[in-house]
Design a protein around this motif. Structure first.
Motif, short mmCIF file in Angstrom:
data_model
loop_
_atom_site.label_atom_id
_atom_site.label_comp_id
_atom_site.label_asym_id
_atom_site.label_seq_id
_atom_site.Cartn_x
_atom_site.Cartn_y
_atom_site.Cartn_z
N LEU A 158 -7.46 80.28 43.23
CA LEU A 158 -6.27 79.44 43.05
C LEU A 158 -5.34 79.96 41.97
O LEU A 158 -4.13 79.77 42.05
N THR A 159 -5.87 80.64 40.97
CA THR A 159 -5.02 81.11 39.87
C THR A 159 -4.57 82.55 40.04
O THR A 159 -3.48 82.91 39.63
N GLU A 160 -5.41 83.39 40.64
CA GLU A 160 -5.07 84.81 40.78
C GLU A 160 -4.40 85.12 42.13
O GLU A 160 -3.42 85.84 42.16
N GLU A 218 -19.65 77.49 42.85
CA GLU A 218 -18.39 78.02 43.34
C GLU A 218 -17.15 77.70 42.50
O GLU A 218 -16.08 78.19 42.81
N ALA A 219 -17.26 76.90 41.47
CA ALA A 219 -16.07 76.49 40.71
C ALA A 219 -15.29 77.69 40.17
O ALA A 219 -14.07 77.75 40.30
N SER A 220 -15.98 78.65 39.57
CA SER A 220 -15.25 79.78 38.98
C SER A 220 -14.60 80.64 40.06
O SER A 220 -13.49 81.14 39.88
N LEU A 270 -13.54 79.59 43.09
CA LEU A 270 -12.40 78.85 43.60
C LEU A 270 -11.25 78.83 42.59
O LEU A 270 -10.09 78.99 42.96
N ARG A 271 -11.57 78.68 41.33
CA ARG A 271 -10.55 78.71 40.28
C ARG A 271 -9.85 80.07 40.28
O ARG A 271 -8.62 80.15 40.16
N HIS A 272 -10.63 81.15 40.43
CA HIS A 272 -10.05 82.49 40.49
C HIS A 272 -9.10 82.62 41.68
O HIS A 272 -7.99 83.15 41.55
N CYS A 286 -0.56 77.41 43.06
CA CYS A 286 -1.46 76.28 43.34
C CYS A 286 -2.11 75.72 42.08
O CYS A 286 -2.56 74.60 42.07
N ALA A 287 -2.22 76.51 41.03
CA ALA A 287 -2.98 76.09 39.84
C ALA A 287 -2.27 75.01 39.07
O ALA A 287 -1.11 74.81 39.13
#
Length: 120
Positions: free
Chosen positions: A112-114, A104-106, A108-110, A119-120
């Protein structure tokens, strides 16, 4: 049982029902939470979890279910430990955390950033 465990359990059960029947958001407390991903099937070192967002609070939620099934107990009772950061960790729990990180890292990163770039 940990404080608030009943709320999380109800939210997970509601999320499962919503995902299968209604495909809408659900309310926890005063906030409408939108379910994005649900993995209800647990396995050894693979916990059940869901990912949701609360747009009004700009939150991304990763909720991990605790021990509930026999497969969860197998993870809990792994007798080995492993070095982790400045100490040691239960190998079963650490394997579960690594599984979630790899899976799930990618995503969740998406989120938070998109979706919530502040939040990023």
């Amino acid at each position: 049982m940990q404080p608030g465990g009943g709320i999380v359990r109800r939210a997970l059960m509601t999320a499962y029902y919503v995902q299968r029947r209604l495909k809408l958001g659900f309310v926890v407390g005063f906030f409408q939470m939108f379910l994005l991903k649900l993995t209800p099937d647990a396995g050894f070192a693979k916990p059940s979890y869901f990912v949701a967002v609360v747009h009004s609070r700009r939150l991304v939620v990763l909720s991990i279910r605790g021990s509930f099934e026999a497969a969860d107990l197998l993870t809990d009772f792994v007798p080995d430990t492993e070095a982790f950061q400045d100490g040691i960790a239960c190998k079963g729990m650490l394997d579960s955390a690594r599984h979630l990180l790899n899976k799930e890292a990618s995503f969740l990163r998406h989120l938070l950033t998109e979706r919530f770039p502040v939040c990023a």
